[in-house]
Enzyme design. Structure first.
Site, short mmCIF file in Angstrom:
data_model
loop_
_atom_site.label_atom_id
_atom_site.label_comp_id
_atom_site.label_asym_id
_atom_site.label_seq_id
_atom_site.Cartn_x
_atom_site.Cartn_y
_atom_site.Cartn_z
N LYS A 235 1.02 -1.07 0.41
CA LYS A 235 0.10 -0.11 -0.28
C LYS A 235 0.36 1.52 0.24
CE LYS A 235 -3.04 2.89 0.42
NZ LYS A 235 -4.16 3.12 -0.84
N CYS A 289 -3.67 10.85 0.86
CA CYS A 289 -2.81 9.49 0.48
C CYS A 289 -1.36 10.21 0.43
CB CYS A 289 -3.54 8.58 -0.50
SG CYS A 289 -5.05 8.28 1.08
N1 LIG Z 1 -10.15 8.13 1.86
C1 LIG Z 1 -9.54 7.72 0.71
O1 LIG Z 1 -9.90 7.67 -0.58
C2 LIG Z 1 -8.57 6.78 1.36
C3 LIG Z 1 -8.42 5.54 0.19
C4 LIG Z 1 -7.42 4.70 0.83
C5 LIG Z 1 -7.01 4.19 2.35
N2 LIG Z 1 -7.56 5.11 2.87
C6 LIG Z 1 -7.02 5.40 4.64
O2 LIG Z 1 -8.16 4.66 5.08
C7 LIG Z 1 -8.39 4.79 6.98
C8 LIG Z 1 -9.58 5.82 6.60
O3 LIG Z 1 -9.33 7.10 5.22
P1 LIG Z 1 -10.49 8.38 5.47
O4 LIG Z 1 -10.40 8.73 4.39
O5 LIG Z 1 -11.95 6.68 5.85
O6 LIG Z 1 -11.17 8.70 6.83
P2 LIG Z 1 -12.18 9.05 7.48
O7 LIG Z 1 -11.74 10.57 8.55
O8 LIG Z 1 -13.13 9.88 6.38
O9 LIG Z 1 -13.02 8.81 8.03
C9 LIG Z 1 -12.18 8.41 9.34
C10 LIG Z 1 -13.53 8.25 10.20
O10 LIG Z 1 -13.09 7.34 12.17
C11 LIG Z 1 -13.42 7.16 12.94
N3 LIG Z 1 -13.08 7.41 14.36
C12 LIG Z 1 -11.96 8.45 14.29
N4 LIG Z 1 -10.87 7.37 15.63
C13 LIG Z 1 -12.11 6.27 15.75
C14 LIG Z 1 -11.95 5.21 16.72
N5 LIG Z 1 -11.32 4.84 17.34
N6 LIG Z 1 -12.73 4.43 16.42
C15 LIG Z 1 -13.90 4.73 15.63
N7 LIG Z 1 -13.75 5.76 14.36
C16 LIG Z 1 -13.22 6.48 15.02
C17 LIG Z 1 -14.14 9.60 12.83
O11 LIG Z 1 -14.56 10.07 13.13
C18 LIG Z 1 -13.84 9.40 10.97
O12 LIG Z 1 -15.32 8.92 11.05
C19 LIG Z 1 -7.04 6.33 5.87
O13 LIG Z 1 -5.51 5.68 6.62
C20 LIG Z 1 -6.40 6.33 5.31
O14 LIG Z 1 -5.63 7.00 4.98
C21 LIG Z 1 -8.54 6.60 2.49
#
Ligand SMILES: NC(=O)c1ccc[n+]([C@@H]2O[C@H](COP(=O)([O-])OP(=O)(O)OC[C@H]3O[C@@H](n4cnc5c(N)ncnc54)[C@H](O)[C@@H]3O)[C@@H](O)[C@H]2O)c1
Length: 442
Positions: A235, A289
């Site tokens: 990743k 990212c």
């Molecule tokens: N957004 C993308 O396109 C994408 C793509 C690939 C990977 N990722 C990875 O996926 C992960 C999540 O990203 P995202 O964009 O979905 O984040 P985001 O900020 O959109 O959502 C994360 C959610 O997690 C909640 N949260 C925080 N701590 C928590 C906990 N301890 N327990 C439960 N909920 C909790 C927050 O309130 C929030 O609603 C990250 O590591 C990111 O790098 C994201």
């Protein structure tokens, strides 16, 4: 053994049905067939579409988020992320009673962790949310469950979670822990969740087997089995690849600038080589990212990582060069009209956006001489001390156009709207198509 009822996407209805019929899950032994419930921790861009998709397959999904506001919005059937078809899928999942919202994780066969992994001071990965999520789910764990980390994480994080869980629940028999990185593109998340190939790696062969079987419940692409640390590095390598290659294009743009050459022409012609594919330059990379994940790789092996930090430095240099070029005009009394604040075209995402950083720094240096246009916003975002105008209103003003984001609405401006303007086009949206080879030599 209870048989899992798999609803086809079309039976769930909605415009999402265009993804077509699902591949039937391939059951390996009894384990995947027993996956009837999933607890998803973190309901953001990754967790919410995943949860809604799992519910559309007939699984019972418990959605967990630490934000009460997020839980309340979702419970009302509204999506807090702007993502095609997610709200419709969410509504149906709620109506079918297959999706429930929780502050604390309920027991389930599979736990998916999709919480943020931001950068901290010194570009160090901050794993607080991931470790909090693991601590929160520990009381609900039962022997034989699968814990699947999806958050982008430094190498070794999956093993760290397993160790944490073993410490918190030493009486449990085996708990399977695996890593399943997400590679979705915002704007196409639901489609890519289903269509993209996936990599799944467990800490043990059994954990890998279970993770692969879980993804085969809803993924139509190939699911590639590996170990957890390899999956973590895969990743990070994907995003570091993008960053390093865009940095190369940006370095070329800086060199071409010194020689007063058109870098777009240089790249287009170089890409006519059968084994060359140089990416596009711009004002720098953004989003949460590509501008972040390379540091996760470099942080884990600082003495070995030379190119990755260099690419990050090139990115900073390119942002600075664009800022200096525009700033020189302002210093001479010229107004600068910043076209775009989002980190890339046709999205509203401002996270780590070079466009916003450049516009904000320019406005701070030259109060009153900078205006911004961002069609996805109604008001200037925090940190930008400049008026936000509609495109039409901005084009009424004299001044240089500084193209920072390749929104289609900018690229489609008619030549008359640009006539007589000075333009700094960091995205190359106004350049003419490549001249055929014969004319190039003429
Ligand atoms: N957004 C993308 O396109 C994408 C793509 C690939 C990977 N990722 C990875 O996926 C992960 C999540 O990203 P995202 O964009 O979905 O984040 P985001 O900020 O959109 O959502 C994360 C959610 O997690 C909640 N949260 C925080 N701590 C928590 C906990 N301890 N327990 C439960 N909920 C909790 C927050 O309130 C929030 O609603 C990250 O590591 C990111 O790098 C994201």
């Amino acid at each position: 053994m209870a048989r899992l009822r798999i609803m086809s996407v079309s039976s769930f209805g909605g415009s999402f049905a265009r993804l077509g019929p699902m591949r039937k899950p391939r059951f390996h032994g009894k384990l995947p067939g027993m996956t009837t419930s999933v607890t998803v921790l973190g309901l953001g861009y990754v967790g919410l579409p995943t949860a809604a998709l799992l519910a559309s397959r007939g699984l019972r999904v418990h959605g967990v988020d630490t934000s009460a506001a997020v839980r309340a919005t979702l419970a009302a059937g509204r999506s807090h992320i702007a993502e095609a078809d997610v709200e419709a899928l969410l509504e149906r999942a709620l109506r079918a009673g297959l999706f429930t919202l929780h502050a604390e994780p309920p027991p389930a066969d599979v736990f998916v962790i999709a919480v943020p992994t931001p950068l901290g001071p010194g570009h160090a990965p901050m794993l607080g949310h991931v470790l909090d999520a693991a601590r929160a789910l520990a009381p609900a764990l039962r022997s034989g469950d699968l814990v699947l980390l999806e958050s982008t994480s430094p190498i070794g994080t999956t093993a760290r979670i397993a160790e944490l869980l073993r410490g918190l629940r030493p009486e449990l028999g085996e708990v399977h822990v695996a890593y399943g990185p997400e590679r979705v593109l915002p704007g196409r998340i639901l489609a890519e969740l289903v269509e993209n190939d996936r990599v799944a790696g467990g800490l043990t062969p059994e954990a890998t087997r279970r993770a692969v079987a879980f993804y085969r419940l809803f993924v139509r692409g190939e699911v590639h089995a590996t170990d957890a640390a390899t999956a973590e590095m895969v990743k990070l390598s994907e995003n570091a690849f993008r960053d390093v290659n865009i940095a190369f294009a940006n370095e070329l743009s800086l060199i071409a600038g010194r020689h007063e050459l058109d870098v777009w022409r240089v790249i287009e012609l170089a890409n006519r080589h059968p084994r060359v594919n140089i990416l596009k330059p711009g004002p720098g990379v953004g989003g949460h990212c590509i501008a972040v994940d390379p540091w996760f790789l470099a942080h884990g092996a600082p003495e070995a990582a030379r190119l990755i930090p260099a690419a990050r430095a090139v990115d900073a240099a390119k942002r600075a060069a664009v800022l200096e070029q525009a700033s020189a005009l302002c210093a001479a009394g010229e107004r600068v009209i910043c076209l775009g604040l989002a980190f890339k075209g046709d999205v509203d995402d401002l996270r780590e956006s070079p466009a916003l950083a450049i516009a904000a720094a320019l406005a701070q240096r030259h109060p009153g001489l900078v205006v911004a246009v961002e069609p996805h916003l109604d008001a200037p975002p925090a940190g930008l001390e400049a008026p936000l105008l509609s495109l039409d209103a901005a084009l009424e003003l004299p001044g240089t156009l500084l193209v920072l984001t390749d929104h289609r609405v900018f690229a489609r401006l008619p030549p008359a709207a640009l006539a007589g303007r000075r333009i700094i086009d960091t995205r190359g949206i106004f350049r003419r198509p490549i001249v055929p080879h014969r004319e190039e030599n003429a």
